[in-house]
Each structure stands twice: as structure tokens, then as C-alpha cells.
Write a protein that holds these residues in place. Structure first.
Motif, short mmCIF file in Angstrom:
data_model
loop_
_atom_site.label_atom_id
_atom_site.label_comp_id
_atom_site.label_asym_id
_atom_site.label_seq_id
_atom_site.Cartn_x
_atom_site.Cartn_y
_atom_site.Cartn_z
N ARG A 69 0.30 13.55 -114.81
CA ARG A 69 0.26 13.22 -113.39
C ARG A 69 1.63 12.74 -112.91
N ALA A 70 1.93 13.06 -111.67
CA ALA A 70 3.12 12.56 -111.00
C ALA A 70 2.66 11.78 -109.77
N ILE A 71 2.89 10.47 -109.75
CA ILE A 71 2.43 9.60 -108.67
C ILE A 71 3.65 9.06 -107.94
N PRO A 72 3.78 9.32 -106.63
CA PRO A 72 4.95 8.84 -105.88
C PRO A 72 5.10 7.33 -105.96
N SER A 73 6.31 6.87 -106.31
CA SER A 73 6.59 5.44 -106.33
C SER A 73 7.58 5.06 -105.22
N SER A 74 8.22 6.05 -104.65
CA SER A 74 9.09 5.89 -103.47
C SER A 74 9.24 7.27 -102.85
N PHE A 75 10.07 7.39 -101.83
CA PHE A 75 10.24 8.68 -101.17
C PHE A 75 10.97 9.69 -102.06
N HIS A 76 11.71 9.19 -103.06
CA HIS A 76 12.51 10.08 -103.90
C HIS A 76 12.21 9.93 -105.40
N THR A 77 11.13 9.23 -105.75
CA THR A 77 10.78 9.06 -107.17
C THR A 77 9.27 9.19 -107.35
N SER A 78 8.88 9.63 -108.55
CA SER A 78 7.47 9.71 -108.91
C SER A 78 7.29 9.26 -110.35
N GLU A 79 6.32 8.38 -110.57
CA GLU A 79 6.00 7.94 -111.94
C GLU A 79 5.18 9.02 -112.63
N LEU A 80 5.55 9.31 -113.89
CA LEU A 80 4.88 10.35 -114.66
C LEU A 80 3.96 9.74 -115.71
N SER A 81 2.95 10.48 -116.11
CA SER A 81 2.06 10.00 -117.18
C SER A 81 2.88 9.67 -118.41
N PRO A 82 2.65 8.51 -119.04
CA PRO A 82 3.46 8.11 -120.21
C PRO A 82 3.34 9.10 -121.37
N ILE A 83 4.42 9.23 -122.11
CA ILE A 83 4.40 9.99 -123.37
C ILE A 83 3.99 9.02 -124.48
N GLU A 84 2.87 9.28 -125.12
CA GLU A 84 2.41 8.41 -126.21
C GLU A 84 3.12 8.81 -127.49
#
Length: 352
Positions: A8-23
Motif C-alpha cells: 500500500r501507498a498512503i499519502p503522508s504529504s502532498f509529495h510523499t507516500s508511506e509504503l507498506s513496511p518490508i519485513e
């Protein structure tokens, strides 16, 4: 269908997105992951992934990882540094995760308006789906299928499940609660230690030494018998969490007292077995010999040692005349080698 983890890519700002962690490593006491962040890098959109490596450890399995204390790079003082070792499995997981990141997000700008989910396509599933929809083609394939190859594929999948279970529990200290049952269900793994065909006796085998009041008897975890010579070996199982090295000692290292205790425990079991051999052999339905009994200790993890500690450990265990020490990750490597042997492909491609 093989399970495919959603990214998943979840927007954290207008120019960044948090991605699902790599385990990278997931265990009962230790968790290692890489928290990825997609960024709009206007200078080079191909280089648009950054992130944070997060390592969490706790003292016991009851505690929650959320209670761990945070330590970051800014806490490192002058003339200090932090070294983090990744074994081959952890390095592979990190590389695989980054590969998936760049395959999905490389060269693309972030989506600032909502989260996006991706599930990697399973090509094998798609092929199977197409076959099921085309019954004539399916019947043709079933007529020509190589049942030996099919059996081999099933065996490989079973080996992989056992390998994954071992990997997931290398920080599990449950000598009795987990490892005894695991090796009882998968006794063939222990059989890889030997150089000749062996059979498996019942677990928790009594090897004699009881007093008249029925106390003080010696119990070993497993007994193996050579199918050709009937000679036996005794195996003692500890846990991968047990430390091998204790501390530095006069330009070398001393060994953990639990390791020394386990070696002495095996020596006593071996002597007790020899002393009670005739009695045990007359009472047991399975005939066996006790000629220079092999005693084997499964203990600790060799990959937790640095190069100097490994040399010290090798010198120590190679000088033991009647005790063989093998570590849990060495046993795991034997399982991995079997998988490689059965699933070898001439094209040499790496399958993520």
C-alpha cells in the motif's frame, strides 16, 4: 494460489507516500523492517524511494514491541558507530522488498489524493485459471503429466514450509514447547546429521541410571539407530537462542556455561547408556548396538558469531572426541540445500 502480500501507498504529504513496511526479520523477540517512503524527487524520478530501518528487540515474548525504547542516529556520539549484521535470509528479504518497491513506484510521482493498494500478480495462478477455462487443453495436459515431477514439486513445497517454519522460529527459546515437537514431526532433519541410513526411536528415550527409589534416571531427547549396523546415537536438543560465546578471555573467548553444561550432560548420558546397555537392549523391542556411541548436541546459532568467535568455536567443537555440536542455522542450511538440489533450474534465474 500462493499468498501475495499487498503493498500500500498512503499519502503522508502532498509529495510523499508511506509504503507498506518490508519485513526483513520477524520473530518473537526481534523485529526488523524497512519503512519505505515514496517521494517526488524532481531531479531524478527513478530515485524516488527512501526509508527508515527499524530494529526492535524485547526481553521476553510477553512484552509488546510498542513498548521498546527508540534509539536513532542522532543518539550516536562522536567517535561511536553502530554495526548491524544481516544474514543471508534478511538480506534477501530486504532486496526482494526493494525490488517490489521500485517495480511498482520507480519513476512515478506520488498520488496525493488517496491510498493505493497493489497485489503482485501470480503468473502461476493466471495460467491455472486459463487452463480451467479451457477443459480440452486441461485434459490434454493431464494425459501427458509426469507424476514423478508432480510428486517432486509437492515435496519441494513441503520442504519450503518446513524451512519457513524454522526461519520464523530462530529466536524461539521454547526448547520444550516448540523445538521438541518440531523435530518429532520432522525427524528427517536430524537424520541429515549422519552419513549413513538411520531410523528414529521414540522421543524422550530413557537411557538408564535410575536408583531403587525410581529417581535420578537419565533421559535423552532422541535416539537414532543406524539401519545397517544397528549402532545408536543420542541427540540432545537445546534452542537457537542459547549463547555460544560468553566473553573474551586472554586473547580468545570463553564459552557460555549453558553450552559447557549441555556438553557435560551429553557425556553423562553417554556413560549411562553404556553402563545400562545390556539391560536396555534386553527390554527394548528394537535391537541395537552401543559401540562408541555418537553423542550430538543441537545448540545455538553460528551466524551470531563474528569471524574470531567462529574460529574459536570451530577449534573447540572439532577437538571434542565424542561430542558433535551442530547449530540450528547449520541444520536449516541442510534443509535449504535439499530445496536447492530438488528445484535446481538450468537457467540460473533467481526466483523472488
Amino acid at each position: 494460489m500462493r499468498e501475495k502480500k499487498e503493498i500500500r501507498a498512503i499519502p503522508s504529504s502532498f509529495h510523499t507516500s508511506e509504503l507498506s513496511p518490508i519485513e526483513i526479520e520477524v520473530g518473537l523477540r526481534k523485529q526488523v523492517c524497512f519503512n519505505g517512503l515514496q517521494v517526488d524527487n524532481k531531479q531524478n524520478l527513478k530515485k524516488n524511494i527512501k526509508g527508515t530501518l527499524v530494529i526492535k528487540r524485547k526481553t521476553n515474548i510477553i512484552e509488546d514491541f510498542s513498548m521498546t525504547e527508540k534509539f536513532s542516529l542522532k543518539d550516536i556520539k562522536s567517535n561511536e558507530y553502530v554495526e548491524i549484521d544481516f544474514d543471508t535470509e534478511a538480506t534477501y528479504n530486504l532486496a526482494k522488498g526493494l525490488y517490489e518497491y521500485y517495480k511498482l513506484f520507480g519513476g512515478k510521482e506520488t498520488n496525493p489524493f488517496g491510498s493505493v493498494s497493489f497485489v503482485p500478480k501470480d503468473n502461476d495462478y493466471e495460467k491455472m485459471k486459463a487452463l480451467l477455462e479451457d477443459q480440452e487443453e486441461l485434459f490434454h495436459i493431464l494425459e501427458t503429466v509426469d507424476t514423478d515431477s508432480l510428486n517432486a514439486a509437492i515435496s519441494i513445497n513441503r520442504l519450503k514450509k518446513i524451512r519457513d517454519e524454522m526461519r520464523a522460529n530462530l529466536d524461539n527459546d521454547g526448547e520444550m514447547s516448540f523445538w521438541q515437537g518440531f523435530f518429532e514431526d520432522n525427524a528427517w532433519i536430524l537424520a541429515q546429521i549422519f552419513h549413513a541410513p538411520v531410523m528414529f526411536f521414540d522421543n524422550k528415550k530413557y537411557i538408564g541410571g535410575k536408583r531403587l527409589n525410581n529417581t535420578g534416571g537419565q533421559i535423552t531427547d532422541y535416539i537414532y539407530k543406524n539401519d545397517l549396523t544397528d549402532n545408536v546415537a543420542i541427540i540432545e536438543i537445546k534452542s537457537p537462542v542459547k549463547e555460544i560465546i560468553s566473553k573474551e578471555y586472554r586473547q580468545t573467548f570463553s564459552f557460555n556455561r549453558e553450552l559447557i553444561g549441555a556438553v557435560n550432560q551429553l557425556l553423562k548420558q553417554r556413560d549411562t547408556f553404556n553402563q545400562n546397555y545390556h539391560t536396555l537392549n534386553s527390554l527394548d523391542e528394537e535391537h541395537f548396538n552401543a559401540c562408541n556411541i555418537e553423542a550430538i548436541l543441537v545448540y545455538g546459532m553460528i551466524n551470531k558469531l563474528n569471524s574470531e568467535q567462529k574460529d574459536t568455536f570451530e577449534r573447540f567443537r572439532n577437538e571434542l572426541r565424542s561430542i558433535t555440536i551442530i547449530t540450528f542455522d547449520e541444520l536449516l542450511k541442510k534443509v535449504e540445500n535439499l530445496i536447492s538440489l530438488f528445484s535446481y533450474q538450468d537457467d540460473g534465474d533467481i526466483e523472488f
